[in-house]
Design a protein around this motif. Structure first.
Motif, PDB file in Angstrom:
ATOM      1  N   LEU A 195       0.931  -1.182  -0.094  1.00  0.00           N
ATOM      2  CA  LEU A 195       0.220   0.060   0.106  1.00  0.00           C
ATOM      3  C   LEU A 195       0.858   1.266  -0.184  1.00  0.00           C
ATOM      4  O   LEU A 195       0.605   2.199  -0.689  1.00  0.00           O
ATOM      5  CB  LEU A 195      -0.861  -0.096   1.130  1.00  0.00           C
ATOM      6  N   GLU A 196       1.881   1.092   0.846  1.00  0.00           N
ATOM      7  CA  GLU A 196       2.829   2.482   0.756  1.00  0.00           C
ATOM      8  C   GLU A 196       3.383   2.540  -0.587  1.00  0.00           C
ATOM      9  O   GLU A 196       3.378   3.641  -1.003  1.00  0.00           O
ATOM     10  CB  GLU A 196       3.957   2.222   2.032  1.00  0.00           C
ATOM     11  N   VAL A 230       1.145   4.580  -3.011  1.00  0.00           N
ATOM     12  CA  VAL A 230       1.024   5.699  -2.547  1.00  0.00           C
ATOM     13  C   VAL A 230       2.227   6.419  -3.347  1.00  0.00           C
ATOM     14  O   VAL A 230       2.056   7.572  -3.981  1.00  0.00           O
ATOM     15  CB  VAL A 230       0.749   6.123  -1.170  1.00  0.00           C
ATOM     16  N   SER A 251      -4.528   8.063  -3.627  1.00  0.00           N
ATOM     17  CA  SER A 251      -5.151   7.122  -2.361  1.00  0.00           C
ATOM     18  C   SER A 251      -6.588   7.379  -2.393  1.00  0.00           C
ATOM     19  O   SER A 251      -7.296   6.479  -1.779  1.00  0.00           O
ATOM     20  CB  SER A 251      -4.290   7.617  -1.439  1.00  0.00           C
ATOM     21  N   MET A 264      -8.654   4.542  -3.450  1.00  0.00           N
ATOM     22  CA  MET A 264      -8.369   3.139  -3.062  1.00  0.00           C
ATOM     23  C   MET A 264      -9.116   2.845  -2.101  1.00  0.00           C
ATOM     24  O   MET A 264      -9.629   3.664  -1.225  1.00  0.00           O
ATOM     25  CB  MET A 264      -6.918   3.109  -2.469  1.00  0.00           C
ATOM     26  N   ALA A 301      -4.249   2.735   6.294  1.00  0.00           N
ATOM     27  CA  ALA A 301      -4.836   3.032   5.135  1.00  0.00           C
ATOM     28  C   ALA A 301      -5.532   4.668   5.265  1.00  0.00           C
ATOM     29  O   ALA A 301      -5.540   5.539   4.443  1.00  0.00           O
ATOM     30  CB  ALA A 301      -6.190   2.301   4.654  1.00  0.00           C
ATOM     31  N   LEU A 355      -2.844   7.018   4.916  1.00  0.00           N
ATOM     32  CA  LEU A 355      -2.477   7.313   3.468  1.00  0.00           C
ATOM     33  C   LEU A 355      -3.607   8.072   2.623  1.00  0.00           C
ATOM     34  O   LEU A 355      -3.237   8.046   1.440  1.00  0.00           O
ATOM     35  CB  LEU A 355      -1.874   5.954   3.162  1.00  0.00           C
ATOM     36  N   CYS A 401      -6.555   7.029   2.083  1.00  0.00           N
ATOM     37  CA  CYS A 401      -7.542   5.938   1.222  1.00  0.00           C
ATOM     38  C   CYS A 401      -8.995   6.619   1.453  1.00  0.00           C
ATOM     39  O   CYS A 401      -9.398   6.893   2.294  1.00  0.00           O
ATOM     40  CB  CYS A 401      -7.380   4.631   1.658  1.00  0.00           C
TER      41      CYS A 401
END
Lengths: 312, 312
Positions: free
Chosen positions: B65-66, B69, B75, B78, B97, B100, B102
């Motif tokens: 996930l990192e 991004v 994001s 997502m 999440a 970031l 999301c």
């Protein structure tokens, strides 16, 4: 290699995992309960279904296992559950268990995807064995279709045993289907593949069939009596012992098993912290605890030695 | 808060996860496939069932996930899957999440224990919301009883929505049962609870019922056409579009879905690495790949733009 040379046998308990009021695993209480089980000659199948193992992260399981070994509990009597949905988690946990000298590991198949092929399950176990790469590894396959919904077939066992003799060490059969346990005993036990019944209800039949013992939820609360049958199953009172074990087990089976085990430990230790469970499981209601306590009392049930062991 | 203010809508894909020859997740190939999906107006439900999410560790999911991004993927489009068996894993992933940015998270119920109570599932979601403690959190409940075997009932949704309005943002209904999707649309969509169909088969019906869109496996391979229906469902050709989408989907449904999706991406990108799957899933046989390729060709199927995007 020495520490692992004795095969695991007799009775093991999927040790219930205590949680504090913030639902963090409580390593100290877990170690004390393990000490009590060992003092009753019951081995430590930590991180089993009844341990709420799948409600713990890999990091939490690693940390708890390390704590138990540091606390002086005998790793050669441990069979931690290390089978996860993710291959990477299974490898990491299994490696650590072998490094710590565990007598074996109990491995669920990856259980999220349903209707998977034996080929896929074979590859899962083969990849773990390859990645761990340690001849001390002893895998006990964990067949529990009512919960995992992903069975371990006789054909899969046959293939694994042929390709990884010694490493594929046995099975816990929690199918609840004696015909299946019996088929495993007949087909694989003579090859040194140790069959453990999934509960003490089939302990005597398993031992008479040449099996290794049982791994049972209720060994958390009734360890001495179950271990006694495993030790004296050739005695003339074996059938009476078996009947008594089933009678006690049935008291717990009137409730959801894991909260009922925890309620009994809380009651007999006087330590209410034991009533904590991680979601999605919930504790017994106060009313259920009362009726369970009454039923246990009527059954003459006791947990001698527990209170002292459980003192903080 | 700004990045999260637009609600997720339209079509999302549970993005398939590429693995290298050692079965390690391949962040670079994943990012390129995500770029192609975004270029086709399809959002990123990474770590869904079809992503082999439950074959990845929490550590691996955090890292992927990192990477996405950092690679510049949006994001706010997502909806990573962050619902795990272990409460501690769900909290860790969901926190990250939200940090970031999301747009939402798709949350399976804890799926190991079966027959659990709505109370236990409620506590799971409530504990996660409490631990994350961030008003930007938007949870999409993931109802997929054929796989998880743990359903999310209408009564549970009602209770969660009442106690956590705004945070409980919607659902992906992968029951395959239109009556259930329709009940969700009627009962909860008017309260701002966004209903996503579990595949494009019900996309038009869901949109006509006021729903938000769909989250579909086959959006991995047929994104443009599915997104076009979501965009033009009021047009006179909408029913014809829906019929064509189902026809293409049926080609994939003749095989196990995840390896079939990967086989198509491998074929149309010329990148055979896409045929790797983590156990317990296995790749299509060479013969199956041939018949799939022929069926896709006969259907006039194409994946324009994929090859360039997939170049290493």
């Amino acid at each position: 290699m020495t520490a692992n040379s004795a095969r695991l046998t007799g009775v093991l308990s999927p040790v219930v995992t205590p949680f504090d009021s913030d639902l963090r695993p409580d390593a100290g209480r877990l170690a004390r309960h393990c000490e009590w089980l060992i003092s009753n000659d019951v081995g430590l199948a930590v991180f089993g279904t009844n341990s709420e193992a799948n409600s713990l992260s890999t990091k939490e399981k690693m940390s708890l296992l390390e704590h138990l070994v540091e606390a002086g509990l005998p790793s050669q009597r441990m069979m931690p559950g290390t089978g996860c949905c993710a291959l990477s988690d299974s490898i990491e946990l299994t490696k650590r268990a072998v490094q710590l000298g565990c007598g074996g590991v109990l491995m669920l198949p990856p259980f999220y995807y349903k209707g998977v092929s034996d080929e896929g399950l074979y590859r899962n176990y083969a990849a773990i064995i390859d990645a761990v790469g340690d001849s001390r590894l002893r895998i006990y396959l964990y067949h529990i279709p009512p919960v995992a919904q992903v069975p371990i077939s006789l054909a899969l066992i046959e293939r694994l045993l042929k390709d990884f003799p010694g490493t594929i060490a046995g099975v816990k059969d929690s199918s609840g289907d004696w015909a299946n346990t019996n088929a495993m005993l007949k087909q694989f036990q003579p090859e040194g593949f140790d069959v453990f019944a999934g509960s003490e209800s089939f302990l005597l039949a398993t031992l008479r069939g040449g099996g290794a013992g049982c791994i049972s939820a209720t060994a958390n609360v009734n360890p001495a009596a179950i271990a006694r049958l495993a030790d004296t199953w050739n005695n003339s009172d074996a059938d009476d012992q078996q009947t008594a074990l089933i009678k006690t087990r049935e008291v717990f089976q009137d409730y959801v098993m894991i909260p009922a085990l925890k309620a009994a430990i809380a009651q007999y230790s006087g330590d209410d912290t034991w009533n904590h469970l991680r979601p999605p499981l919930v504790e017994l209601t106060p009313e259920q605890r009362k009726t369970l306590a009454a039923a246990l009392k009527a059954n003459g049930f006791d947990m001698p030695g527990l209170h002292a062991a459980a003192e903080v």
